[in-house]
Motif scaffolding. Structure first.
Motif, PDB file in Angstrom:
ATOM      1  N   SER A  73       0.864  -1.185   0.000  1.00  0.00           N
ATOM      2  CA  SER A  73       0.000   0.000   0.000  1.00  0.00           C
ATOM      3  C   SER A  73       0.901   1.235   0.000  1.00  0.00           C
ATOM      4  CB  SER A  73      -0.899   0.023   1.228  1.00  0.00           C
ATOM      5  OG  SER A  73      -0.138   0.254   2.394  1.00  0.00           O
ATOM      6  N   PHE A  74       0.309   2.372  -0.316  1.00  0.00           N
ATOM      7  CA  PHE A  74       1.079   3.613  -0.293  1.00  0.00           C
ATOM      8  C   PHE A  74       1.539   3.929   1.127  1.00  0.00           C
ATOM      9  CE2 PHE A  74       1.217   8.369  -0.116  1.00  0.00           C
ATOM     10  CZ  PHE A  74       2.422   8.498  -0.796  1.00  0.00           C
ATOM     11  N   THR A  75       0.690   3.674   2.095  1.00  0.00           N
ATOM     12  CA  THR A  75       1.043   3.920   3.494  1.00  0.00           C
ATOM     13  C   THR A  75       2.260   3.082   3.880  1.00  0.00           C
ATOM     14  OG1 THR A  75      -1.256   4.391   4.020  1.00  0.00           O
ATOM     15  CG2 THR A  75       0.188   3.882   5.860  1.00  0.00           C
ATOM     16  N   ALA A  80       8.114   2.740   5.044  1.00  0.00           N
ATOM     17  CA  ALA A  80       9.425   2.136   4.755  1.00  0.00           C
ATOM     18  C   ALA A  80      10.406   3.176   4.210  1.00  0.00           C
ATOM     19  CB  ALA A  80       9.262   0.992   3.759  1.00  0.00           C
ATOM     20  N   ALA A  81       9.928   4.046   3.328  1.00  0.00           N
ATOM     21  CA  ALA A  81      10.802   5.054   2.718  1.00  0.00           C
ATOM     22  C   ALA A  81      11.251   6.094   3.738  1.00  0.00           C
ATOM     23  CB  ALA A  81      10.087   5.734   1.549  1.00  0.00           C
ATOM     24  N   GLU A 104      -2.520   7.669   8.699  1.00  0.00           N
ATOM     25  CA  GLU A 104      -2.834   6.758   7.604  1.00  0.00           C
ATOM     26  C   GLU A 104      -3.918   7.359   6.710  1.00  0.00           C
ATOM     27  OE1 GLU A 104      -4.161   2.131   7.078  1.00  0.00           O
ATOM     28  OE2 GLU A 104      -2.960   2.698   8.818  1.00  0.00           O
ATOM     29  N   GLU A 105      -4.862   8.071   7.314  1.00  0.00           N
ATOM     30  CA  GLU A 105      -5.937   8.702   6.555  1.00  0.00           C
ATOM     31  C   GLU A 105      -5.395   9.767   5.606  1.00  0.00           C
ATOM     32  OE1 GLU A 105      -6.102   8.398  10.004  1.00  0.00           O
ATOM     33  OE2 GLU A 105      -7.355   6.604   9.868  1.00  0.00           O
ATOM     34  N   GLU A 111      -3.229   9.162  -1.936  1.00  0.00           N
ATOM     35  CA  GLU A 111      -3.321   8.094  -2.927  1.00  0.00           C
ATOM     36  C   GLU A 111      -4.627   8.197  -3.719  1.00  0.00           C
ATOM     37  OE1 GLU A 111      -2.568   3.320  -3.312  1.00  0.00           O
ATOM     38  OE2 GLU A 111      -3.050   4.128  -1.342  1.00  0.00           O
ATOM     39  N   LYS A 112      -5.726   8.442  -3.040  1.00  0.00           N
ATOM     40  CA  LYS A 112      -7.020   8.552  -3.703  1.00  0.00           C
ATOM     41  C   LYS A 112      -7.058   9.760  -4.646  1.00  0.00           C
ATOM     42  CE  LYS A 112     -11.949   8.706  -2.820  1.00  0.00           C
ATOM     43  NZ  LYS A 112     -13.014   8.802  -1.843  1.00  0.00           N
TER      44      LYS A 112
END
Length: 178
Positions: A73-75, A80-81, A104-105, A111-112
């Motif tokens: 997922s993008f989150t 990680a990044a 996270e929201e 992303e959306k």
């Protein structure tokens, strides 16, 4: 891009490839929006030395490789990044303060919002891969023509050395001296 053989791309490979690049581009957007990196500007003179451009210093933040699970997922990717980016001596503290604290929201909202642009990224990468074949062909023809035009060359031709699927750079230009 010249080392890509687009006809080898499967659906799953393409999805993974474009997802990785979409997440990286989206992270760049987050870094820009959070004032961690400056907006890149178009230089007035493309041939001017970067040292003379005051806005060119230190824009790059290198993520490097992250484990495969980071692309679930993008989150997960951002988490990680940012572990790696927070080690940056110049902007690491800003990353910790402005990105690591994002909910996270907030990340899901990014992303959306930018998901429709993922298709554009996929199109551009695909066009680059397909046009790279034309560029490679032009280079091969140029080198072959160079040999043809020299009096010291008796014969010259182009031959595939191995299958295109292994690498599009599969051609050898062969010349025989007189």
């Amino acid at each position: 891009m010249a080392l890509q053989a687009p006809h080898n791309w499967g659906h799953a490979d393409s999805e993974d490839f474009f997802t990785r690049h979409f997440y990286r581009a989206l992270l760049q957007r987050v870094l820009l929006d959070r004032d961690i990196i400056p907006k890149p500007d178009v230089p007035d003179d493309l041939y001017k030395d970067d040292a003379e451009n005051p806005n060119s210093e230190g824009i790059a933040l290198i993520v490097g490789s992250v484990r495969k699970s980071a692309f679930e997922s993008f989150t997960a990717y951002v988490r990680a990044a940012t572990v790696k980016l927070s080690r940056d001596p110049t902007r690491g503290e800003l990353v910790k303060e402005r990105v690591c604290t994002m909910s996270e929201e907030e990340l899901q909202r990014y992303e959306k919002e930018y998901l429709p642009a993922r298709k554009n990224l996929s199109i551009v990468w695909s066009l680059m891969a397909f046009s790279a074949q034309v560029v490679e062909a032009a280079i091969v023809v140029d080198r072959w023509q160079f040999l043809r035009e020299h009096d010291s060359v008796k014969e010259c031709w182009v031959e595939p050395v191995f299958e295109y699927g292994q690498s599009p750079r599969n051609l050898a230009i062969i010349g025989i001296k007189k």
